[in-house]
Enzyme design. Structure first.
Site, mmCIF file in Angstrom:
data_model
loop_
_atom_site.group_PDB
_atom_site.id
_atom_site.type_symbol
_atom_site.label_atom_id
_atom_site.label_comp_id
_atom_site.label_asym_id
_atom_site.label_seq_id
_atom_site.Cartn_x
_atom_site.Cartn_y
_atom_site.Cartn_z
ATOM 1 C CG HIS A 13 -3.248 8.490 16.321
ATOM 2 N ND1 HIS A 13 -3.064 8.881 17.630
ATOM 3 C CD2 HIS A 13 -2.821 7.210 16.260
ATOM 4 C CE1 HIS A 13 -2.552 7.876 18.322
ATOM 5 N NE2 HIS A 13 -2.394 6.848 17.515
ATOM 6 C CB CYS A 56 -1.238 2.686 25.916
ATOM 7 S SG CYS A 56 0.549 2.491 26.059
#
Length: 386
Positions: free
Chosen positions: A200, A325
């Site tokens: 991705h 994240c």
């Protein structure tokens, strides 16, 4: 929305979506089945393995499909430790690795593995000499240094570090998530034993990735199951995701001018931003050839990055203050801290990352509002009770 957070994830290319469709619908067979439907899926996966291997000068048998780089990193690091016969096990890494590397190594540290964290210079660059000095003869089993940093874009001397590892009989892994497709990597010439990638980040689907494992290097599997991926990763493969990842790899390596275009866009944007806002600082190398194409990390002194991200979001711009994240969390960037920034300064980073579809006009639109948005956060209008 003008999307400038491609270091977090990229949009799915239309050609990638089209390549995946057959394996989501009519060609849905399990690649481990022996009937025609299974053979079609297996053939597609074999072709994908060959395509990806060719981008790295690797053998197709050295490519192991996973769910992404986080799984790949855990598979390599834990697998190397489990396979090692050394009585004392020592791993060398850097203080600016992605959290999937750092968290994995912290866990291994709690299991008794010794870990050395190399500090970067002020630009996020890891000195190979520091890595060499950290080697413990008879104990160091793995060196893991990223190919390019995900927050500031610094391209690391991974080939030189790989050479040092090879000369000392030590395995070398590189997290190539931000580098793959943006800089050239040759696993043979660069002395790489393990390499991890996520689809991705290259306009492919989420939930697909791979790691490269040099032939002859032993690795104990992280996931046991039905013998898939040469017994290195149990579980039915994500055929559509793998096909999409290979198509994305083929496309990004075919766009020969993309790297130069992204470098030009980023360099021009930075120069114009500095002219309009002299106090802004660049985090990472001043030389744009030493950063991955299309990635900038800047600081507006006195302006918290997370607040700037939120304000720009309301204006229709998607950017980030660091690793995806870690978004929404209070701690300062561990990367900027390792580069010598104070805890306050390490919360002020703003990451702008471009794609092949980013235009000069989009960046001009951001340039028109960015300095004023930052100034409003730094100097909010106060209203008295009067």
């Amino acid at each position: 929305m003008i999307y400038l957070d491609n270091a977090a994830t990229t949009p799915l290319d239309e050609e990638v979506f089209e390549a995946m469709l057959p394996y989501l619908k009519q060609d849905f067979g399990n690649p481990s089945s022996v009937h025609e439907a299974g053979r079609k899926a297996r053939a597609a996966m074999d072709q994908a393995r060959q395509t990806i291997a060719s981008t790295l000068n690797a053998n197709p048998r050295e490519i192991v499909f996973t769910s992404g780089a986080t799984e790949s990193v855990n598979a390599v690091h834990k697998g190397v430790v489990l396979a090692s016969t050394h009585k004392t096990k020592h791993i060398i890494t850097s203080a600016i690795e992605h959290h999937c590397v750092l968290d994995c190594l912290q866990w291994l540290g709690r299991q008794g593995v010794a870990v050395t964290y190399i500090q970067p210079d002020q630009y996020g660059w890891i000195d190979p000499k520091d890595v060499e000095k950290a080697i413990r003869p008879g104990e160091t089993i793995l060196i893991s240094i990223m190919a390019a940093n995900n927050e500031v874009g610094t391209i690391e001397p991974f080939a030189e570090i790989g050479k040092i590892a090879r000369e000392n009989g030590i395995l070398f892994h590189t997290d190539a998530v931000q580098a793959y497709g943006k800089i050239l990597i040759d696993v043979q010439k660069d002395h790489i034993d393990f390499l991890s990638v996520s689809a991705h980040k290259i306009y492919g689907p989420k939930g697909a990735g791979f790691f490269y494992q040099r032939q002859g290097v032993e690795l104990v599997p992280l996931i046991h199951g039905g013998g898939q991926e040469k017994d290195l990763r149990g579980g039915t493969e994500n055929v559509a995701g793998i096909v999409g990842m290979a198509e994305a790899a083929k496309l990004i390596f075919a766009r020969s001018t993309e790297r130069d275009n992204l470098r030009t866009l980023a360099h021009t944007f930075w120069r114009q931003l500095k002219e309009s806002c002299p106090e802004v600082k660049l985090n990472g190398p001043q030389d744009y050839l030493k950063r991955v194409p299309g990635l900038l990390n800047v600081t507006f002194p006195g302006v918290e990055g997370e607040k700037l991200v939120q304000s720009l979001d309301t204006q229709g711009f998607a950017v980030s203050s660091g690793a995806a994240c870690a978004a929404g969390s209070a701690p300062p960037s561990h990367v900027l801290m390792a580069m010598g920034r104070s805890p306050v300064e390490a919360k002020q980073g703003l990451r702008i990352s471009m794609s092949h579809s980013t235009t000069s006009e989009q960046l001009h639109q951001l340039l028109r509002i960015l300095p004023s948005v930052a100034d409003k956060i730094k100097n909010p209008v106060s209203f008295s009770d009067d």
